[in-house]
Design a protein around this motif. Structure first.
Motif, PDB file in Angstrom:
ATOM      1  N   GLU A 394      48.388  -6.083 -16.134  1.00 51.46           N
ATOM      2  CA  GLU A 394      48.962  -4.727 -16.100  1.00 51.46           C
ATOM      3  C   GLU A 394      50.233  -4.700 -15.249  1.00 51.46           C
ATOM      4  OE1 GLU A 394      48.099  -2.316 -17.926  1.00 51.46           O
ATOM      5  OE2 GLU A 394      46.294  -3.269 -18.753  1.00 51.46           O
ATOM      6  N   LEU A 395      50.265  -5.483 -14.185  1.00 55.15           N
ATOM      7  CA  LEU A 395      51.474  -5.539 -13.359  1.00 55.15           C
ATOM      8  C   LEU A 395      52.633  -6.125 -14.152  1.00 55.15           C
ATOM      9  CD1 LEU A 395      52.947  -5.284 -10.659  1.00 55.15           C
ATOM     10  CD2 LEU A 395      51.998  -7.517 -10.006  1.00 55.15           C
ATOM     11  N   ARG A 396      52.377  -7.169 -14.921  1.00 55.00           N
ATOM     12  CA  ARG A 396      53.445  -7.750 -15.747  1.00 55.00           C
ATOM     13  C   ARG A 396      53.909  -6.775 -16.813  1.00 55.00           C
ATOM     14  NH1 ARG A 396      50.108 -12.378 -15.278  1.00 55.00           N
ATOM     15  NH2 ARG A 396      49.152 -11.892 -17.305  1.00 55.00           N
ATOM     16  N   ALA A 397      52.983  -5.935 -17.302  1.00 50.65           N
ATOM     17  CA  ALA A 397      53.371  -4.945 -18.305  1.00 50.65           C
ATOM     18  C   ALA A 397      54.319  -3.898 -17.710  1.00 50.65           C
ATOM     19  CB  ALA A 397      52.128  -4.268 -18.882  1.00 50.65           C
ATOM     20  N   VAL A 398      54.155  -3.600 -16.435  1.00 49.61           N
ATOM     21  CA  VAL A 398      55.041  -2.635 -15.779  1.00 49.61           C
ATOM     22  C   VAL A 398      56.356  -3.301 -15.393  1.00 49.61           C
ATOM     23  CG1 VAL A 398      55.297  -1.059 -13.815  1.00 49.61           C
ATOM     24  CG2 VAL A 398      53.072  -1.314 -14.935  1.00 49.61           C
ATOM     25  N   ASP A 399      56.272  -4.500 -14.789  1.00 49.67           N
ATOM     26  CA  ASP A 399      57.463  -5.241 -14.384  1.00 49.67           C
ATOM     27  C   ASP A 399      57.110  -6.722 -14.389  1.00 49.67           C
ATOM     28  OD1 ASP A 399      59.654  -6.440 -13.171  1.00 49.67           O
ATOM     29  OD2 ASP A 399      59.969  -4.806 -11.750  1.00 49.67           O
ATOM     30  N   GLY A 400      57.618  -7.425 -15.369  1.00 45.38           N
ATOM     31  CA  GLY A 400      57.293  -8.836 -15.504  1.00 45.38           C
ATOM     32  C   GLY A 400      57.890  -9.723 -14.438  1.00 45.38           C
ATOM     33  N   ASN A 401      58.779  -9.199 -13.621  1.00 43.34           N
ATOM     34  CA  ASN A 401      59.403 -10.008 -12.577  1.00 43.34           C
ATOM     35  C   ASN A 401      58.662  -9.931 -11.241  1.00 43.34           C
ATOM     36  OD1 ASN A 401      61.660 -10.912 -14.166  1.00 43.34           O
ATOM     37  ND2 ASN A 401      62.498  -8.831 -13.984  1.00 43.34           N
ATOM     38  N   LEU A 402      57.620  -9.106 -11.176  1.00 48.31           N
ATOM     39  CA  LEU A 402      56.869  -8.968  -9.932  1.00 48.31           C
ATOM     40  C   LEU A 402      55.627  -9.850  -9.955  1.00 48.31           C
ATOM     41  CD1 LEU A 402      57.037  -5.119  -9.253  1.00 48.31           C
ATOM     42  CD2 LEU A 402      58.517  -6.929  -8.383  1.00 48.31           C
ATOM     43  N   ALA A 403      55.214 -10.294  -8.780  1.00 49.91           N
ATOM     44  CA  ALA A 403      54.020 -11.132  -8.661  1.00 49.91           C
ATOM     45  C   ALA A 403      53.127 -10.570  -7.568  1.00 49.91           C
ATOM     46  CB  ALA A 403      54.392 -12.570  -8.351  1.00 49.91           C
ATOM     47  N   LEU A 404      51.834 -10.599  -7.829  1.00 48.70           N
ATOM     48  CA  LEU A 404      50.842 -10.183  -6.839  1.00 48.70           C
ATOM     49  C   LEU A 404      50.475 -11.397  -5.993  1.00 48.70           C
ATOM     50  CD1 LEU A 404      49.286  -7.515  -6.250  1.00 48.70           C
ATOM     51  CD2 LEU A 404      47.380  -8.479  -7.561  1.00 48.70           C
ATOM     52  N   TYR A 405      50.556 -11.257  -4.692  1.00 47.54           N
ATOM     53  CA  TYR A 405      50.240 -12.381  -3.811  1.00 47.54           C
ATOM     54  C   TYR A 405      49.214 -11.940  -2.767  1.00 47.54           C
ATOM     55  CZ  TYR A 405      53.335 -10.296  -0.276  1.00 47.54           C
ATOM     56  OH  TYR A 405      53.908  -9.456   0.636  1.00 47.54           O
ATOM     57  N   ALA A 406      48.706 -12.924  -2.020  1.00 49.27           N
ATOM     58  CA  ALA A 406      47.674 -12.677  -0.992  1.00 49.27           C
ATOM     59  C   ALA A 406      46.494 -11.917  -1.587  1.00 49.27           C
ATOM     60  CB  ALA A 406      48.263 -11.914   0.194  1.00 49.27           C
ATOM     61  N   VAL A 407      46.090 -12.326  -2.793  1.00 51.98           N
ATOM     62  CA  VAL A 407      44.965 -11.670  -3.471  1.00 51.98           C
ATOM     63  C   VAL A 407      43.668 -12.158  -2.829  1.00 51.98           C
ATOM     64  CG1 VAL A 407      43.824 -11.271  -5.674  1.00 51.98           C
ATOM     65  CG2 VAL A 407      46.314 -11.558  -5.590  1.00 51.98           C
TER      66      VAL A 407
END
Length: 426
Positions: A394-407
């Protein structure tokens, strides 16, 4: 204000001295055992010692022989200990993980080698001298009679009894200390954190200023991402904040409407959290009075600002229970007078071993920040880790250039906050 040394390493000086003292007690107990064994061996060698003395061996010669044997024994133990340390350091560092500050830099060098050899020589002399002096001063005729019967002299028996008493005393001190450590750790685990970490997955992301230059772009991103995540089938609640519990400090001074500060008076800073309306529900923070934040904070430029405060804040500045409806303003550029609409239980934002401080929860849409921490609660019976793939999609669908870290699950963050205590207990 915190020194850089304490920020990097942590305030563990007292703990390290305490652990060094505990190691010293263990060393005393071990040396007492060895001294006891030397005395027992000396009693068994009483006839041999008497024969040597009868053949002309001086007391100094006998003491030197016994001390040499004690030093060889202690040095052999020191060498064996160094070998075990070399083999076990990597295993211990892997065991404690990040619980010990800068654990990856822990290694053996010349200093512990010199210290170990010095301690080995010192213990060899101190705990070998007593048995050596005692064995070298035995009366020849008495030693010969007792040695022939295989019995132990009264002096040797008293010394051995004294060593046993010393061992028991040292062991009792260590046992009491270990019990206090365990009790304090269990008490820390029983502290109410003010939220329910089980079932919550957390992660962080950063909005680059090139694509999110102003508040409107940041708010639009938050709204779309939260809407998508809330619609996932396995999600019960979702929220964002500038800082998760136990994740750091973000405080500010403030004013209370109609209550000017007296000259020289200083109010404690309030812990500031920018949160989406669903954040407190996601963490299951219990409301006490009023209501939690509602809507998304973007009802219009003229919409009044709302804030939820914790119980400590309310009790400190409104002890009569009239905090609802009061207005306060934080000291930062975009701050406005904000109405208190709810009071919630205290959340241990700084740590389970740190008392709760005054905290204020503002709508994240009113004070958008490029640094976001995400909290997603799985539905009952679901695994929060299983949601990671769907959240990242879902994050890539909103902005494919963002990455989730420290999950990580929120329970892991809680465990890591007390990991240093657990390391000390081990």
């Amino acid at each position: 204000m915190t020194s850089l040394d304490e920020k990097v390493v942590g305030n563990v000086r007292g703990t390290l001295w305490l652990l060094l003292g505990a190691v010293g007690f263990v060393l005393l107990a071990a040396c007492s055992s060895v001294a006891n064994l030397l005395l027992a061996r000396m009693a068994a060698r009483g006839r041999e010692v008497s024969i040597r003395a009868a053949l002309g061996a001086s007391r100094g010669r006998l003491v030197a022989q016994f001390l040499t044997e004690s030093l060889v024994l202690s040095l052999a133990g020191g060498v064996l200990g160094m070998l075990l340390a070399l083999w076990g350091t990597d295993a211990l560092v892997a065991l404690v993980g990040e619980a010990l500050p800068r654990a990856s830099q822990v290694r053996l060098d010349a200093r512990p080698l010199v210290f170990t050899m010095g301690v080995s020589l010192l213990t060899g002399v101190l705990f070998g001298l007593g048995p050596a002096l005692h064995g070298s001063r035995e009366d020849l005729s008495v030693a010969m009679r007792e040695g022939s019967r295989g019995t132990e002299g009264q002096g040797s028996g008293r010394m051995r009894a004294g060593l046993v008493v010393g061992q028991v005393a040292v062991a009792l001190v260590l046992l009491v200390g270990a019990g206090l450590f365990t009790k304090s750790f269990l008490a820390l685990r029983a502290v109410d954190a003010g939220f329910t970490p089980e079932g919550v997955l957390t992660g962080k992301l950063v909005l680059p200023s090139a694509r999110y230059p102003d508040a409107a772009h940041k708010v639009a991103f938050q709204r779309e991402l939260l809407g998508r995540l809330q619609s996932l089938p396995g999600v019960e609640a979702v929220g964002v904040t500038n800082l998760l519990p136990l994740g750091g400090r973000s405080d500010s001074s403030f004013d209370i409407e109609g209550r000017p500060q007296a000259p020289g008076e200083v109010w404690p800073a309030v812990e500031f959290r920018a949160v989406s309306p669903g954040y407190l529900r996601t963490l299951r923070v219990t409301p006490r009075q009023g209501h939690l934040l509602e809507g998304d904070g973007t009802e219009g430029p003229d919409a009044p600002w709302q804030v939820v405060i914790n119980k400590t804040f309310a009790d400190l500045y409104w002890p009569q229970g009239d905090a609802l409806g009061q207005r306060l303003k934080l000291h930062w550029d975009a701050a406005q007078w904000t109405t208190v609409v709810g009071i919630v239980d205290d959340v241990r934002e700084w740590g389970l071993d740190t008392p709760a401080r005054p905290a204020a929860y503002y709508p994240a849409a009113k004070v958008p920040t490029p640094f976001l921490s995400l909290a997603v609660r799985a539905k009952s019976g679901g695994s929060p880790e299983a949601l990671r793939t769907a959240i990242e999609a879902e994050l890539r669908a909103v902005d494919g250039n963002l990455a989730l870290y420290a999950v990580a699950p929120l329970t892991r963050l809680v465990d890591e906050s007390i990991s240093s205590r657990r390391c000390r207990r081990c």
